[in-house]
Scaffold this motif. Structure first.
Motif, short mmCIF file in Angstrom:
data_model
loop_
_atom_site.label_atom_id
_atom_site.label_comp_id
_atom_site.label_asym_id
_atom_site.label_seq_id
_atom_site.Cartn_x
_atom_site.Cartn_y
_atom_site.Cartn_z
N VAL A 192 -8.74 -1.48 5.23
CA VAL A 192 -8.62 -0.62 3.79
C VAL A 192 -7.40 0.05 3.72
O VAL A 192 -6.88 0.82 4.60
CB VAL A 192 -9.95 0.23 3.98
N LEU A 193 -6.65 0.21 2.55
CA LEU A 193 -5.53 0.96 2.34
C LEU A 193 -6.12 1.95 1.37
O LEU A 193 -6.42 1.93 0.46
CB LEU A 193 -4.40 0.28 1.67
N VAL A 194 -5.87 3.51 1.90
CA VAL A 194 -6.15 4.52 1.12
C VAL A 194 -4.92 5.29 0.68
O VAL A 194 -3.98 5.69 1.61
CB VAL A 194 -6.99 5.61 1.88
N LEU A 219 -11.56 10.37 5.47
CA LEU A 219 -11.77 8.76 5.31
C LEU A 219 -11.50 8.12 6.52
O LEU A 219 -11.97 7.02 6.94
CB LEU A 219 -11.08 8.23 4.13
N ARG A 220 -10.22 8.41 7.24
CA ARG A 220 -10.06 7.69 8.41
C ARG A 220 -11.12 7.87 9.56
O ARG A 220 -11.47 6.91 9.79
CB ARG A 220 -8.51 8.45 8.98
N ALA A 264 4.05 4.54 -4.45
CA ALA A 264 5.04 3.69 -4.00
C ALA A 264 4.89 3.36 -2.62
O ALA A 264 5.24 1.96 -2.39
CB ALA A 264 6.61 4.49 -4.16
N GLU A 265 4.40 4.07 -1.77
CA GLU A 265 4.15 3.60 -0.32
C GLU A 265 3.03 2.64 -0.24
O GLU A 265 2.92 1.63 0.40
CB GLU A 265 3.75 4.90 0.57
N ALA A 266 2.06 2.89 -1.11
CA ALA A 266 0.97 2.20 -1.36
C ALA A 266 1.33 0.48 -1.62
O ALA A 266 0.80 -0.14 -1.08
CB ALA A 266 -0.10 2.56 -2.24
N VAL A 267 2.17 0.40 -2.68
CA VAL A 267 2.76 -0.81 -3.38
C VAL A 267 3.49 -1.61 -2.10
O VAL A 267 3.34 -2.80 -1.84
CB VAL A 267 3.97 -0.74 -4.30
N ILE A 271 -7.59 1.81 -2.13
CA ILE A 271 -8.28 2.88 -2.84
C ILE A 271 -7.15 3.83 -3.22
O ILE A 271 -6.16 4.03 -2.53
CB ILE A 271 -9.04 3.51 -1.77
N LEU A 272 -6.88 3.90 -4.49
CA LEU A 272 -5.85 4.65 -5.15
C LEU A 272 -6.12 6.05 -5.77
O LEU A 272 -7.03 5.97 -6.88
CB LEU A 272 -4.84 3.62 -6.21
#
Length: 237
Positions: free
Chosen positions: A6-8, A19-20, A37-40, A52-53
């Motif tokens: 999962v990416l938060v 969440l972690r 930008a880090e998420a992309v 999750i954004l």
């Protein structure tokens, strides 16, 4: 069995920490980003199972990140926002997000949304009847296995949730579905109160099919929506 990844993406370190701890205690691997930008970048590098954004982030906001991610990967996305504004919810869904959770929220609620998305994906991957069926209405052809829609002989791009909704309606022509039923059967979770989710996606389907004479997606006032199939003879009238 591989652990779900999962990416938060949230600029609030307290949210990420909560969440972690929660996700790791439930055997999920968590990736963290401080901005869109880090998420992309992490989506390309780590290929998470779900993203999750947060909407309001520095450098790149959640809406922009959602758009950029879906250009590159077909991955489920849940939007987070402190705003309860309907415009934000609708915009996120129109960009292709699968769900929208308003802050403050409980980690358990978020987890239930994630599990529902995974269950839906597993059901579809294991549904042999749906995989082997092509819905051919002449001017409109829907191929669930290839996840393709052909409109008047031309392939037409659909967002993942739009496609799932179209297939669900098309495989039961004439059946009227309430918004609550569509939320549960297509989105995969019990109704949480935001029927606009369905309305937004129905609007997008109609836009995609606007060039077709029949339209196919019809409103049954006071009840919900149905898919109205058209025969080849009708199409040629």
């Amino acid at each position: 069995m591989n652990r779900m990844k999962v990416l938060v993406a949230d600029d609030d370190p307290n949210v990420r920490e909560i969440l972690r701890i929660f996700f790791q205690s439930h055997q999920y691997d968590l990736l963290e980003a401080e901005n869109g930008a880090e998420a992309v970048q992490l989506v390309e590098l780590e290929n998470p199972d779900i993203v999750i954004l947060d909407v309001m982030m520095p450098v790149m906001d959640g809406f922009t990140a959602c758009r950029e991610i879906l250009k590159k990967r077909d991955v489920p996305i849940i939007m987070l926002s402190a705003k309860g504004d309907e415009f934000d919810r609708v915009l996120g869904l129109e960009l292709g997000a699968d769900d929208y959770v308003t802050k403050p929220f409980s980690p358990r609620e978020l987890m239930s949304r994630i599990k529902a998305i995974f269950r839906r994906m597993q059901r579809k991957s294991g549904n042999e009847e749906e995989i082997r069926t092509v819905y051919d209405f002449g001017e409109l052809v829907i191929d669930p296995e290839r996840r393709e829609v052909v409109v008047n002989g031309e392939k037409c791009p659909f967002r993942p949730k739009e496609f799932d909704l179209l297939v669900h309606l098309a495989k039961s022509p004439g059946t009227v579905f309430s918004r609550e039923q569509l939320l549960e059967q297509v989105w995969g979770y019990d109704f949480y109160g935001d029927i606009r989710t369905v309305d937004v996606h129905i609007k997008k389907l109609r836009e995609r099919l606007a060039d077709l004479r029949n339209g196919y997606i019809h409103t049954v006032w006071g009840v919900g929506y149905k898919f109205e199939a058209v025969t080849s003879d009708d199409a040629g009238d």
